[in-house]
Design an enzyme around this catalytic site. Structure first.
Site, PDB file in Angstrom:
ATOM      1  N   PHE B 120      75.219  24.816  58.064  1.00 46.03           N
ATOM      2  CA  PHE B 120      75.373  23.936  59.216  1.00 46.03           C
ATOM      3  C   PHE B 120      75.684  24.763  60.477  1.00 46.03           C
ATOM      4  CE2 PHE B 120      78.244  21.295  61.901  1.00 46.03           C
ATOM      5  CZ  PHE B 120      77.263  20.437  62.361  1.00 46.03           C
ATOM      6  N   GLN B 121      74.922  24.539  61.519  1.00 42.99           N
ATOM      7  CA  GLN B 121      75.063  25.241  62.799  1.00 42.99           C
ATOM      8  C   GLN B 121      74.967  26.742  62.655  1.00 42.99           C
ATOM      9  OE1 GLN B 121      78.461  23.483  64.932  1.00 42.99           O
ATOM     10  NE2 GLN B 121      76.958  22.082  65.811  1.00 42.99           N
ATOM     11  N   MET B 486      59.526  25.916  96.404  1.00 40.54           N
ATOM     12  CA  MET B 486      58.899  27.205  96.135  1.00 40.54           C
ATOM     13  C   MET B 486      57.629  27.042  95.302  1.00 40.54           C
ATOM     14  SD  MET B 486      59.021  30.338  96.797  1.00 40.54           S
ATOM     15  CE  MET B 486      60.538  31.160  97.254  1.00 40.54           C
TER      16      MET B 486
HETATM   17  C1  FAD Z   1      62.188  33.331  94.124  1.00 37.29           C
HETATM   18  C2  FAD Z   1      62.600  34.771  94.207  1.00 37.29           C
HETATM   19  C3  FAD Z   1      62.097  35.584  95.212  1.00 37.29           C
HETATM   20  C4  FAD Z   1      62.513  36.899  95.348  1.00 37.29           C
HETATM   21  N1  FAD Z   1      62.090  37.624  96.430  1.00 37.29           N
HETATM   22  C5  FAD Z   1      62.682  38.807  96.689  1.00 37.29           C
HETATM   23  C6  FAD Z   1      62.432  39.509  97.902  1.00 37.29           C
HETATM   24  O1  FAD Z   1      61.684  39.071  98.761  1.00 37.29           O
HETATM   25  N2  FAD Z   1      63.087  40.665  98.114  1.00 37.29           N
HETATM   26  C7  FAD Z   1      63.966  41.182  97.193  1.00 37.29           C
HETATM   27  O2  FAD Z   1      64.563  42.212  97.461  1.00 37.29           O
HETATM   28  N3  FAD Z   1      64.178  40.571  96.035  1.00 37.29           N
HETATM   29  C8  FAD Z   1      63.578  39.391  95.759  1.00 37.29           C
HETATM   30  N4  FAD Z   1      63.879  38.737  94.598  1.00 37.29           N
HETATM   31  C9  FAD Z   1      64.766  39.399  93.619  1.00 37.29           C
HETATM   32  C10 FAD Z   1      63.984  40.332  92.700  1.00 37.29           C
HETATM   33  O3  FAD Z   1      63.343  39.579  91.703  1.00 37.29           O
HETATM   34  C11 FAD Z   1      64.922  41.365  92.028  1.00 37.29           C
HETATM   35  O4  FAD Z   1      65.955  40.715  91.339  1.00 37.29           O
HETATM   36  C12 FAD Z   1      65.578  42.296  93.015  1.00 37.29           C
HETATM   37  O5  FAD Z   1      64.676  42.743  93.983  1.00 37.29           O
HETATM   38  C13 FAD Z   1      66.148  43.485  92.261  1.00 37.29           C
HETATM   39  O6  FAD Z   1      67.114  44.114  93.038  1.00 37.29           O
HETATM   40  P1  FAD Z   1      67.494  45.637  92.867  1.00 37.29           P
HETATM   41  O7  FAD Z   1      66.278  46.495  92.920  1.00 37.29           O
HETATM   42  O8  FAD Z   1      68.569  45.904  93.823  1.00 37.29           O
HETATM   43  O9  FAD Z   1      67.947  45.797  91.371  1.00 37.29           O
HETATM   44  P2  FAD Z   1      69.090  45.215  90.440  1.00 37.29           P
HETATM   45  O10 FAD Z   1      68.463  44.247  89.533  1.00 37.29           O
HETATM   46  O11 FAD Z   1      70.312  44.823  91.156  1.00 37.29           O
HETATM   47  O12 FAD Z   1      69.322  46.523  89.594  1.00 37.29           O
HETATM   48  C14 FAD Z   1      70.241  47.475  89.972  1.00 37.29           C
HETATM   49  C15 FAD Z   1      69.695  48.885  89.798  1.00 37.29           C
HETATM   50  O13 FAD Z   1      70.790  49.756  90.069  1.00 37.29           O
HETATM   51  C16 FAD Z   1      71.121  50.496  88.919  1.00 37.29           C
HETATM   52  N5  FAD Z   1      72.575  50.566  88.827  1.00 37.29           N
HETATM   53  C17 FAD Z   1      73.430  49.702  88.240  1.00 37.29           C
HETATM   54  N6  FAD Z   1      74.696  50.128  88.372  1.00 37.29           N
HETATM   55  C18 FAD Z   1      74.636  51.286  89.064  1.00 37.29           C
HETATM   56  C19 FAD Z   1      75.612  52.198  89.512  1.00 37.29           C
HETATM   57  N7  FAD Z   1      76.917  52.023  89.292  1.00 37.29           N
HETATM   58  N8  FAD Z   1      75.184  53.281  90.194  1.00 37.29           N
HETATM   59  C20 FAD Z   1      73.868  53.504  90.423  1.00 37.29           C
HETATM   60  N9  FAD Z   1      72.906  52.667  90.018  1.00 37.29           N
HETATM   61  C21 FAD Z   1      73.289  51.565  89.346  1.00 37.29           C
HETATM   62  C22 FAD Z   1      70.485  49.808  87.755  1.00 37.29           C
HETATM   63  O14 FAD Z   1      70.204  50.742  86.733  1.00 37.29           O
HETATM   64  C23 FAD Z   1      69.242  49.194  88.383  1.00 37.29           C
HETATM   65  O15 FAD Z   1      68.192  50.128  88.413  1.00 37.29           O
HETATM   66  C24 FAD Z   1      63.428  37.437  94.420  1.00 37.29           C
HETATM   67  C25 FAD Z   1      63.895  36.646  93.379  1.00 37.29           C
HETATM   68  C26 FAD Z   1      63.512  35.319  93.279  1.00 37.29           C
HETATM   69  C27 FAD Z   1      64.079  34.482  92.172  1.00 37.29           C
HETATM   70  C1  TPP Z   2      64.934  27.406  84.856  1.00 37.38           C
HETATM   71  C2  TPP Z   2      63.776  27.548  85.764  1.00 37.38           C
HETATM   72  N1  TPP Z   2      62.660  26.794  85.580  1.00 37.38           N
HETATM   73  C3  TPP Z   2      61.609  26.918  86.418  1.00 37.38           C
HETATM   74  C4  TPP Z   2      61.628  27.813  87.452  1.00 37.38           C
HETATM   75  C5  TPP Z   2      60.430  27.953  88.385  1.00 37.38           C
HETATM   76  N2  TPP Z   2      60.811  27.574  89.758  1.00 37.38           N
HETATM   77  C6  TPP Z   2      61.112  28.485  90.698  1.00 37.38           C
HETATM   78  S1  TPP Z   2      61.584  27.806  92.155  1.00 37.38           S
HETATM   79  C7  TPP Z   2      61.365  26.249  91.555  1.00 37.38           C
HETATM   80  C8  TPP Z   2      61.611  25.043  92.410  1.00 37.38           C
HETATM   81  C9  TPP Z   2      62.993  24.976  92.919  1.00 37.38           C
HETATM   82  O1  TPP Z   2      63.148  23.759  93.614  1.00 37.38           O
HETATM   83  P1  TPP Z   2      64.457  23.456  94.438  1.00 37.38           P
HETATM   84  O2  TPP Z   2      65.654  23.751  93.638  1.00 37.38           O
HETATM   85  O3  TPP Z   2      64.366  22.085  95.000  1.00 37.38           O
HETATM   86  O4  TPP Z   2      64.402  24.543  95.586  1.00 37.38           O
HETATM   87  P2  TPP Z   2      63.444  24.644  96.877  1.00 37.38           P
HETATM   88  O5  TPP Z   2      62.394  25.649  96.531  1.00 37.38           O
HETATM   89  O6  TPP Z   2      62.881  23.303  97.131  1.00 37.38           O
HETATM   90  O7  TPP Z   2      64.348  25.122  97.950  1.00 37.38           O
HETATM   91  C10 TPP Z   2      60.910  26.294  90.227  1.00 37.38           C
HETATM   92  C11 TPP Z   2      60.585  25.115  89.415  1.00 37.38           C
HETATM   93  C12 TPP Z   2      62.793  28.592  87.582  1.00 37.38           C
HETATM   94  N3  TPP Z   2      62.888  29.533  88.537  1.00 37.38           N
HETATM   95  N4  TPP Z   2      63.845  28.430  86.758  1.00 37.38           N
END
Ligand code: FAD
Ligand code: TPP
Ligand code: MG
Lengths: 180, 591
Positions: B120-121, B486
């Site tokens: 279970f679980q 988005m």
């Molecule tokens: C809808 C959406 C849109 C996005 N658009 C953008 C965007 O336009 N621009 C953007 O920048 N991001 C964007 N992101 C985020 C993107 O997906 C990444 O998460 C982000 O760019 C990663 O950041 P980072 O390279 O700083 O790495 P992190 O994920 O923060 O990784 C950290 C890095 O540093 C290293 N590190 C950790 N600790 C240490 C330490 N103590 N010393 C030295 N190194 C260390 C790790 O090994 C790793 O390589 C978006 C995300 C979403 C959800």
């Molecule tokens: C758990 C999860 N499911 C699906 C997605 C894909 N996704 C990225 S943005 C988005 C819409 C987000 O809508 P809302 O929270 O209203 O934000 P808005 O873009 O309208 O500001 C979806 C479905 C996701 N990022 N995370």
């Protein structure tokens, strides 16, 4: 650049693939092999061959030998990804050492009579394969060597009545006095 | 035989768990009870050093612990039951792995003799979470428990931080064994993260920086991971070199948004000046960032003419996506300290006046501009007002995922590290509300705001109840555009404007919902209402759901279309239907 609608950059890089043999020294603990295999499947790396066995039982150390292919950048990634796993002590790229010896063992079952039987025995002799089981209509050969030699032997046995093969996968070690 | 009954280190597994938490300075645990953790809950009941925050869904516990960790630098701790409790943790564990957040998750498991019997679980928790954690353990013997717990804390918080999980079968929780306090030998000798950078590599880097004509510093989440000292050193390096600096989404706040050398965020939704500076630079210093695909765009056109220096604690981050010239493996703070010292001793500020002039021209494009509107609240405007009205306050911001998240990153200026909690790598909708709960637990007197979307917020809305129970005055500021904005934006740009299932149909009345939860509901529908409503929200010392009705069809720019280079950005004023169609050519039929 033409790519279908996507949130990702889809163009693949086409650096040539290389084949590398990696020796990985790990703590022998539950799940360690699952971690290594999960890493390869999860990140889409290739496994051509993987062998594992405990090598130092007092220290609970196991040695995993992996033959993998990928671009130089991917091979480097694989090594770093392995190395950062908590139970991994060391990763050595045997291919880069330039002095590694690789061996594999296979057991090859062949069934047949008459000329085929004679020819199989003759080839086995030429490949230094040993007969480890025999009946009036079959042999099991044991052969050791590098993987290509074994594959070649198996290919030759095919028309002579090859039944099945069991291979161990590659084990590797470096030449000379130093350990990994 | 010696009499062990008076040995204070003899205790049950359940007691060891609570004892280990105390020994690691844990003050708060986020959790949810169930059959397989009842012995631990019984121990929690009988002590007062560790406070347990009861969430409403295990995912909420995980994100709350993430918010707690990111805003304090301490590990977040989670306690959940076996089976569904553990599987509900998969999302936050993966989220924490992607964003390098230290979490210690303790799960209950069915008794050892039942493991493998579909009890279970029961679920294969270590199997399921192996790729979602930095490391995980199943403890089958109570005498291994202390060592494993101590190692778990060590692994979570050192090197590249990340989530770990310890699975403890119920019989092990009941069994009595010997506890010991943390000691060095608890840790695998195979685990040795490198902290100090190689001196020769640092010298090489300094020589490159000193001779740069068009340099840029590209910092990331690693600087935040390293702790406040790293941000201080980063600021000093910017000051000493006079270089422009940009940051990823994860690194915001390490360098202040009001600082003179700040270019804004880079990447897909980054500023024009940040992306152009990256594209045209001759020397790039990357500190604690991982050349993510949201940053690089098309990799073969990423900053083609530059020499790249990369400081990162994880060797696997180096040369993963982009080949670099001078890798330096080590902790950001540690390496920045050494680098700064060598730079000050051996180099002069290079003359980069011409480069700054070029940057000024890019800045003048004003890539974050938007049309003002007196009738409808534009989402960008809402964030700007929120920023202005909270300026100077002790504020922490979390977000959900979507357009609102990007607007928050673009328009909310962060002056300090650890003030910005967002799900970057996994992009988990539903992260922000529970993360705000966690931040508020750690900072009870601060202003904690989740900048949310109408769709995301519904994924973990149940945690409002947690906020009410624990009197956590979090503010949920919903940019309600009635769309998964988005998703709709991508459908408009890439899928022929076929808005397949991206409309937020049947939205709840958020004000009434707030009421139902016993918190405060506010709404703003016109720009003229906005300031007053935000001020009211700030002044209320209880949890608030703020329904900010914003323009439904606003899109997020600038934007680098996928498969394009940094210098092929789409700017807001250029994002006409025709230009958009061209920018996304190769896609399906466009708007
Ligand atoms: C809808 C959406 C849109 C996005 N658009 C953008 C965007 O336009 N621009 C953007 O920048 N991001 C964007 N992101 C985020 C993107 O997906 C990444 O998460 C982000 O760019 C990663 O950041 P980072 O390279 O700083 O790495 P992190 O994920 O923060 O990784 C950290 C890095 O540093 C290293 N590190 C950790 N600790 C240490 C330490 N103590 N010393 C030295 N190194 C260390 C790790 O090994 C790793 O390589 C978006 C995300 C979403 C959800
Ligand atoms: C758990 C999860 N499911 C699906 C997605 C894909 N996704 C990225 S943005 C988005 C819409 C987000 O809508 P809302 O929270 O209203 O934000 P808005 O873009 O309208 O500001 C979806 C479905 C996701 N990022 N995370
Ligand atoms: Mg929305």
């Amino acid at each position: 650049m033409n790519q279908p609608a996507s949130a990702y950059f889809l163009e693949e890089r086409h650096d040539p693939n290389e084949t590398h043999t990696l020796s990985v020294l790990v703590q022998n603990e539950p799940g360690v092999l699952a971690r290594v295999i999960g890493l390869f499947s999860g990140r889409g790396y290739n496994i051509e061959s993987l062998t594992v066995s405990e090598t130092e039982s007092q220290k609970h150390l196991s040695r995993i030998t992996i033959v993998t292919t990928g671009t130089p950048m991917v091979i480097q990634q694989i090594k770093h990804q392995l190395d950062r796993m908590i139970p991994v002590y060391r990763v050595v790229d045997m291919t880069l050492t330039g002095s590694s010896i690789e061996r594999e063992l296979a057991m090859v079952k062949v069934r047949g009579g008459g000329d085929h039987r004679v020819e199989a025995l003759r080839l086995a002799d030429a490949f230094r394969a040993r007969v480890i089981d025999a009946t009036t209509e079959s042999f099991v050969f044991e052969i050791t060597g590098n993987s290509s030699k074994i594959s070649q032997f198996i290919d030759l046995m095919r028309p002579l009545g090859l039944v099945e093969v069991s291979r161990t996968g590659v084990a590797a070690i470096t030449r000379g006095p130093e350990g990994m | 035989m010696t009499d062990k009954s008076h040995d204070p280190n003899q205790m049950t597994g359940a007691a060891m768990i609570v004892r280990a938490l105390i020994d690691h300075g844990v003050q708060h645990v986020f959790g949810y009870p169930g059959g397989a953790v009842l012995p631990i809950y019984d121990e929690i009941f009988q002590q007062s050093e560790v406070e347990h925050i009861l969430v409403r869904h295990e995912q909420g516990a995980g994100h709350a612990a993430e918010g707690y960790a990111r805003s304090t630098g301490k590990p977040g701790v989670v306690l959940v039951t076996s089976g569904p409790g553990a599987t509900n943790m998969v999302t936050p564990l993966t989220d924490a792995l992607m964003d390098s957040i230290p979490l210690v998750c303790i799960t209950g498991q069915v008794p050892t003799h039942l493991i493998g019997n579909d009890a279970f679980q029961e679920c294969d928790t270590v199997g399921i979470t192996r790729p979602a954690t930095k490391h995980n353990w199943l403890v089958r013997d109570v005498n291994d428990l202390a060592r494993v717990l101590h190692e778990a804390f060590y692994v979570a918080t050192t090197g590249r931080p990340g989530p770990v999980l310890v699975d403890v079968p119920k019989d092990v929780q009941f069994a009595t064994g010997t506890y010991h306090p943390p000691r060095k030998s608890d840790v695998h000798i195979s685990y040795t993260p490198r902290v100090k950078g190689d001196a020769t590599q640092i010298r090489k880097a300094v020589a490159m920086l000193a001779n740069a004509k068009r340099p840029v510093i590209y910092s990331g989440g690693g600087v935040i991971n390293s702790g406040p000292e790293a941000s201080k050193l980063l600021r000093q390096l910017v000051e000493a070199t006079g270089f422009p600096i940009t940051s990823t989404l994860m690194g915001l706040g390490a360098y202040p948004a009001s600082g003179p050398n700040w270019l804004g965020m880079l990447g897909m939704h980054g500023t024009y000046e940040a992306n152009m500076t990256m594209h045209d630079c001759d020397v790039m210093l990357c500190v604690g960032a991982r050349f993510d695909d949201r940053i690089t765009g098309r990799v073969d056109a990423f900053s083609p003419g530059s020499k790249k220096i990369h400081i990162d604690i994880d060797p696997s981050s180096i040369n993963k996506n982009i080949r670099v010239d001078v890798p330096i493996i080590g902790d950001a703070g540690n390496v920045l300290g050494d680098l700064l010292q060598v730079f000050k001793a051996e180099a002069k500020k290079p003359d980069i006046k011409a480069w700054w002039q070029q940057i000024a021209q890019w800045r003048a494009r004003n890539s974050l501009s938007y049309r003002k509107n007196n009738d409808i609240i534009l989402p960008q405007y809402a964030i700007q007002r929120l920023f202005e009205l909270t300026r100077g306050k002790d504020t922490y911001i979390t977000t959900e995922v979507g357009q609102h998240q990007m607007w928050a990153a673009q328009f909310f200026g962060f002056e300090e590290p650890h003030r910005w909690m967002t799900s970057g790598g996994l992009g988990t909708m539903g992260y922000g509300l529970p993360a705000a709960v966690g931040v508020q637990v750690a900072h009870p007197d601060s202003l904690v705001i989740d900048i949310a979307g109408d769709a995301s917020v519904q994924m973990t809305i149940q945690e409002m109840s947690t906020a009410v129970q624990f009197e956590l005055p979090i503010k949920i500021f919903i940019l309600n555009n009635q769309y998964m904005g988005m998703v709709r934006q991508w459908q408009q740009l890439l899928h022929g404007n076929r808005l397949s299932h991206s409309y937020s149909e049947a939205l709840p009345d958020f004000v009434k919902l707030a009421d139902a939860y016993g918190c405060v509901g506010l709404q703003a529908t016109k720009p003229s209402d906005l300031d007053g409503a935000i001020k009211e929200m700030i002044s209320i010392k209880r949890p608030v759901l703020f329904d900010c009705r914003v323009a439904a069809l606003e899109n997020c720019f600038p934007m680098i279309p996928s498969g394009k280079a940094h210098n092929e950005m789409l700017l807001p004023e250029e994002a006409t239907d025709e230009a958009t169609a061209k920018a996304f050519s190769g896609g399906k039929a466009l708007v």
